[in-house]
Motif scaffolding. Structure first.
Motif, PDB file in Angstrom:
ATOM      1  N   GLY A 183      12.468  21.359  36.862  1.00 21.71           N
ATOM      2  CA  GLY A 183      13.733  20.893  37.433  1.00 21.71           C
ATOM      3  C   GLY A 183      14.413  21.936  38.297  1.00 21.71           C
ATOM      4  O   GLY A 183      14.173  23.135  38.171  1.00 21.71           O
ATOM      5  N   SER A 184      15.254  21.413  39.196  1.00 21.00           N
ATOM      6  CA  SER A 184      16.009  22.285  40.094  1.00 21.00           C
ATOM      7  C   SER A 184      17.345  21.628  40.393  1.00 21.00           C
ATOM      8  O   SER A 184      17.399  20.417  40.623  1.00 21.00           O
ATOM      9  N   ASP A 185      18.416  22.413  40.352  1.00 23.79           N
ATOM     10  CA  ASP A 185      19.717  21.935  40.796  1.00 23.79           C
ATOM     11  C   ASP A 185      20.296  22.965  41.761  1.00 23.79           C
ATOM     12  O   ASP A 185      21.032  23.874  41.376  1.00 23.79           O
ATOM     13  N   GLY A 186      19.893  22.814  43.028  1.00 21.12           N
ATOM     14  CA  GLY A 186      20.287  23.771  44.061  1.00 21.12           C
ATOM     15  C   GLY A 186      21.775  23.817  44.330  1.00 21.12           C
ATOM     16  O   GLY A 186      22.267  24.767  44.959  1.00 21.12           O
ATOM     17  N   SER A 187      22.522  22.804  43.840  1.00 23.99           N
ATOM     18  CA  SER A 187      23.976  22.838  44.044  1.00 23.99           C
ATOM     19  C   SER A 187      24.592  24.007  43.267  1.00 23.99           C
ATOM     20  O   SER A 187      25.716  24.421  43.543  1.00 23.99           O
ATOM     21  N   LEU A 188      23.835  24.560  42.305  1.00 25.46           N
ATOM     22  CA  LEU A 188      24.341  25.673  41.494  1.00 25.46           C
ATOM     23  C   LEU A 188      23.742  27.011  41.923  1.00 25.46           C
ATOM     24  O   LEU A 188      23.886  28.019  41.227  1.00 25.46           O
ATOM     25  N   ALA A 189      23.054  27.017  43.069  1.00 25.94           N
ATOM     26  CA  ALA A 189      22.272  28.191  43.485  1.00 25.94           C
ATOM     27  C   ALA A 189      23.080  29.484  43.516  1.00 25.94           C
ATOM     28  O   ALA A 189      22.594  30.542  43.115  1.00 25.94           O
ATOM     29  N   HIS A 190      24.321  29.409  43.995  1.00 25.95           N
ATOM     30  CA  HIS A 190      25.079  30.639  44.201  1.00 25.95           C
ATOM     31  C   HIS A 190      25.603  31.271  42.917  1.00 25.95           C
ATOM     32  O   HIS A 190      26.274  32.294  42.962  1.00 25.95           O
ATOM     33  N   ASN A 191      25.283  30.669  41.805  1.00 20.75           N
ATOM     34  CA  ASN A 191      25.680  31.291  40.538  1.00 20.75           C
ATOM     35  C   ASN A 191      24.749  32.423  40.126  1.00 20.75           C
ATOM     36  O   ASN A 191      25.045  33.154  39.180  1.00 20.75           O
ATOM     37  N   LEU A 192      23.615  32.535  40.779  1.00 15.92           N
ATOM     38  CA  LEU A 192      22.667  33.603  40.451  1.00 15.92           C
ATOM     39  C   LEU A 192      21.815  33.847  41.687  1.00 15.92           C
ATOM     40  O   LEU A 192      20.880  33.092  41.955  1.00 15.92           O
ATOM     41  N   TRP A 193      22.175  34.878  42.450  1.00 15.25           N
ATOM     42  CA  TRP A 193      21.512  35.050  43.736  1.00 15.25           C
ATOM     43  C   TRP A 193      21.641  36.478  44.237  1.00 15.25           C
ATOM     44  O   TRP A 193      22.390  37.290  43.673  1.00 15.25           O
ATOM     45  N   VAL A 194      20.884  36.756  45.294  1.00 18.75           N
ATOM     46  CA  VAL A 194      21.003  38.033  46.006  1.00 18.75           C
ATOM     47  C   VAL A 194      21.509  37.671  47.396  1.00 18.75           C
ATOM     48  O   VAL A 194      20.767  37.101  48.200  1.00 18.75           O
ATOM     49  N   PRO A 195      22.776  37.945  47.701  1.00 18.30           N
ATOM     50  CA  PRO A 195      23.348  37.422  48.949  1.00 18.30           C
ATOM     51  C   PRO A 195      22.832  38.078  50.230  1.00 18.30           C
ATOM     52  O   PRO A 195      22.923  37.484  51.305  1.00 18.30           O
ATOM     53  N   GLY A 196      22.285  39.281  50.139  1.00 16.98           N
ATOM     54  CA  GLY A 196      21.857  39.975  51.362  1.00 16.98           C
ATOM     55  C   GLY A 196      20.364  40.231  51.382  1.00 16.98           C
ATOM     56  O   GLY A 196      19.700  40.241  50.347  1.00 16.98           O
ATOM     57  N   GLY A 197      19.832  40.444  52.602  1.00 16.95           N
ATOM     58  CA  GLY A 197      18.425  40.826  52.722  1.00 16.95           C
ATOM     59  C   GLY A 197      17.533  39.692  53.179  1.00 16.95           C
ATOM     60  O   GLY A 197      16.372  39.907  53.526  1.00 16.95           O
ATOM     61  N   GLY A 198      18.067  38.460  53.216  1.00 14.20           N
ATOM     62  CA  GLY A 198      17.295  37.319  53.721  1.00 14.20           C
ATOM     63  C   GLY A 198      17.621  37.062  55.182  1.00 14.20           C
ATOM     64  O   GLY A 198      18.257  37.892  55.844  1.00 14.20           O
ATOM     65  N   THR A 199      17.239  35.912  55.694  1.00 15.14           N
ATOM     66  CA  THR A 199      17.413  35.642  57.124  1.00 15.14           C
ATOM     67  C   THR A 199      18.865  35.335  57.487  1.00 15.14           C
ATOM     68  O   THR A 199      19.289  35.556  58.611  1.00 15.14           O
ATOM     69  N   VAL A 200      19.630  34.817  56.527  1.00 17.35           N
ATOM     70  CA  VAL A 200      21.039  34.491  56.820  1.00 17.35           C
ATOM     71  C   VAL A 200      21.872  35.769  56.929  1.00 17.35           C
ATOM     72  O   VAL A 200      22.749  35.886  57.794  1.00 17.35           O
ATOM     73  N   ASN A 201      21.548  36.712  56.083  1.00 15.11           N
ATOM     74  CA  ASN A 201      22.327  37.960  56.004  1.00 15.11           C
ATOM     75  C   ASN A 201      21.335  39.126  55.906  1.00 15.11           C
ATOM     76  O   ASN A 201      21.186  39.730  54.839  1.00 15.11           O
ATOM     77  N   PRO A 202      20.649  39.422  57.030  1.00 12.87           N
ATOM     78  CA  PRO A 202      19.551  40.402  56.974  1.00 12.87           C
ATOM     79  C   PRO A 202      20.034  41.791  56.563  1.00 12.87           C
ATOM     80  O   PRO A 202      21.227  42.099  56.680  1.00 12.87           O
ATOM     81  N   VAL A 203      19.096  42.615  56.146  1.00 11.24           N
ATOM     82  CA  VAL A 203      19.423  43.980  55.741  1.00 11.24           C
ATOM     83  C   VAL A 203      20.159  44.681  56.879  1.00 11.24           C
ATOM     84  O   VAL A 203      19.742  44.626  58.036  1.00 11.24           O
ATOM     85  N   THR A 308       1.301  23.760  17.820  1.00  8.58           N
ATOM     86  CA  THR A 308       1.954  23.121  18.970  1.00  8.58           C
ATOM     87  C   THR A 308       3.211  23.921  19.301  1.00  8.58           C
ATOM     88  O   THR A 308       4.076  24.132  18.445  1.00  8.58           O
ATOM     89  N   ILE A 309       3.287  24.346  20.556  1.00 10.19           N
ATOM     90  CA  ILE A 309       4.329  25.279  20.975  1.00 10.19           C
ATOM     91  C   ILE A 309       5.217  24.614  22.022  1.00 10.19           C
ATOM     92  O   ILE A 309       4.712  23.984  22.954  1.00 10.19           O
ATOM     93  N   GLY A 310       6.512  24.791  21.889  1.00  8.38           N
ATOM     94  CA  GLY A 310       7.441  24.351  22.937  1.00  8.38           C
ATOM     95  C   GLY A 310       7.839  25.546  23.785  1.00  8.38           C
ATOM     96  O   GLY A 310       8.173  26.608  23.250  1.00  8.38           O
ATOM     97  N   LEU A 311       7.759  25.395  25.100  1.00  2.00           N
ATOM     98  CA  LEU A 311       8.192  26.452  26.016  1.00  2.00           C
ATOM     99  C   LEU A 311       9.384  25.904  26.797  1.00  2.00           C
ATOM    100  O   LEU A 311       9.358  24.746  27.228  1.00  2.00           O
ATOM    101  N   VAL A 312      10.412  26.745  26.997  1.00  2.58           N
ATOM    102  CA  VAL A 312      11.541  26.242  27.794  1.00  2.58           C
ATOM    103  C   VAL A 312      12.240  27.404  28.507  1.00  2.58           C
ATOM    104  O   VAL A 312      12.576  28.413  27.903  1.00  2.58           O
ATOM    105  N   ALA A 313      12.382  27.211  29.822  1.00  2.00           N
ATOM    106  CA  ALA A 313      12.910  28.284  30.674  1.00  2.00           C
ATOM    107  C   ALA A 313      14.072  27.771  31.520  1.00  2.00           C
ATOM    108  O   ALA A 313      14.187  26.568  31.775  1.00  2.00           O
ATOM    109  N   PHE A 314      14.913  28.703  31.967  1.00  2.00           N
ATOM    110  CA  PHE A 314      15.983  28.390  32.915  1.00  2.00           C
ATOM    111  C   PHE A 314      16.236  29.640  33.729  1.00  2.00           C
ATOM    112  O   PHE A 314      15.921  30.747  33.298  1.00  2.00           O
ATOM    113  N   GLY A 315      16.797  29.460  34.910  1.00  2.00           N
ATOM    114  CA  GLY A 315      17.076  30.657  35.698  1.00  2.00           C
ATOM    115  C   GLY A 315      17.564  30.336  37.090  1.00  2.00           C
ATOM    116  O   GLY A 315      18.068  29.230  37.348  1.00  2.00           O
ATOM    117  N   SER A 316      17.375  31.308  37.992  1.00  2.00           N
ATOM    118  CA  SER A 316      17.937  31.173  39.333  1.00  2.00           C
ATOM    119  C   SER A 316      17.383  29.901  39.962  1.00  2.00           C
ATOM    120  O   SER A 316      16.283  29.447  39.658  1.00  2.00           O
TER     121      SER A 316
END
Ligand code: UT7
Length: 347
Positions: A183-203, A308-316
């Protein structure tokens, strides 16, 4: 006809030697062992030494996994690397890792933050189910310390560096990866990010002066999301496997924060001993977190043949990913002897 599924036949890990304790961090920022322990459960984390690179750490873990599976690098058909802290921005770390390992197969990187390795395992499963590939290496590796601002106490205390890898091969006994949810919820992207160094805000000097090349996080928002997803994703992958949560022998959640895991356990009405936890030693190692925990759970006998193992992850992303995996059973003479010279190990 038995469905062909990816099952785990090899596993390995690499953790850098260098340790930063909570007490060490208290010398660097305005924090304390008490605060970090109480709010996160983390006591220490490992960070890369001078000779550790994303590639070298991944290769060390991968070699162990290949050894356990009894494969050589040239028998690999695919390498999937989950990573958000590459040695270089281009090319992807998977290519360096493939070369360093001496493999000749295709290799690519999945950047799905802390959920990346479960994304990778699910992707490997697709290639195995279609019959395209037989021997796939799935690595989670992070040198997340490179993106930490060691003047920001809200982030630098949480993360650590590590690598872990598994080999997956087609199951012949119905075991393997039973269900997954991505799953992905990109509307929450800015809660965990690196704002600089990409194409929008280059180094630039401004980016560096503003410390925008480091991770920024809205911890409370991510924690709320994490608890929601731990609960709903675990429920949905077990239901889809035709099981109840009680059927899971062990749950391996993303190792970000003990309080998040405890709160999810309460909502799920499950005892904490159903959950494997090693975050006190490593902190949050992002994409390496779940495979590192899985490898340690196997080494400690917490994952047994047929479990039987359950795996569950969340993150950026914000992203999430879950899976139910049934371990196979293999007789081996290579492991410690149990009387008849053989021991059952999960495969
Ligand atoms: O893979 C996904 C990665 N991210 C996560 O998993 C993060 C999820 N979020 C969390 O784990 C928690 O939100 C944190 C551990 C990040 C923070 O814990 P919290 O209980 O949500 O604390 P808070 O953000 O509400 O902050 C409480 C106080 C604040 O001070 P004031 O405003 O009350 O005076 C913070 O400034 O604690 C302060 N604080 C600290 N104090 C000492 C924040 N970090 C620290 C620190 N040491 N390291």
């Amino acid at each position: 006809m038995t469905i062909r599924r990816a099952h785990i036949t090899g596993w390995g890990k690499y953790v850098p030697e260098k340790v930063i304790t909570n007490h060490d961090l208290a010398q660097m920022v305005d924090t304390s062992d008490e605060w970090i322990t109480e709010r996160t459960g983390i006591k220490e984390r490992h960070v890369r030494g001078d000779n550790d690179t994303t590639t070298s750490m991944a290769v060390a873990a991968a070699r162990q996994a290949l050894d356990v599976a009894g494969l050589t690098p040239d028998e690999l058909h695919l390498i999937i690397v989950a990573n958000s802290s590459p040695d270089y921005l281009l090319p992807s770390p998977a290519n360096f890792i493939q070369h360093e390992l001496g493999a000749r197969c295709p290799a690519f990187t999945i950047a799905a933050g802390c959920s990346g390795w479960v994304y990778g395992l699910s992707t490997a499963n697709q290639f195995i189910q279609t019959g395209a590939y037989e021997n796939v290496l799935v690595i989670g590796v992070e040198i997340i310390s490179y993106a930490l601002d060691y003047t920001d106490r809200t982030t630098c205390v949480l993360f650590g560096d590590a690598a872990a890898a598994v080999v997956v091969q087609p199951a012949t006994d119905g075991s393997g990866l039973l269900t997954f949810e991505l799953g992905s919820d990109g509307s929450l992207a800015h809660n965990l990010w690196v704002p600089g160094g990409g194409t929008v805000n280059p180094v630039s000097q401004t980016v560096v002066d503003n410390r925008e090349h480091y991770i920024r996080m809205n911890g409370q928002e991510v924690a709320r999301f994490a608890i929601r997803k731990l609960v709903s994703c675990l429920q949905s992958v077990t239901e889809r496997a035709g099981m109840s949560l009680a059927d899971l022998d062990l749950i391996i959640p993303h190792q970000a924060n003990l309080r998040i895991i405890e709160t999810a356990a309460k909502y799920l009405n499950l005892p904490m001993d159903k959950f494997f936890v090693n975050l006190h030693k490593y902190g949050n190692t992002s994409a390496a977190s779940i495979p590192l925990a899985l490898v340690e759970a196997i080494e400690q006998g917490r994952v047994k043949p047929g479990d039987t193992i359950g795996l569950v992850a969340f993150g950026s992303g914000l992203s999430w990913a879950g899976a139910v995996v049934q371990m196979g059973v293999r007789e081996t003479a290579a492991a410690p002897v149990n009387g008849n010279g053989h021991v059952k190990v999960p495969v």
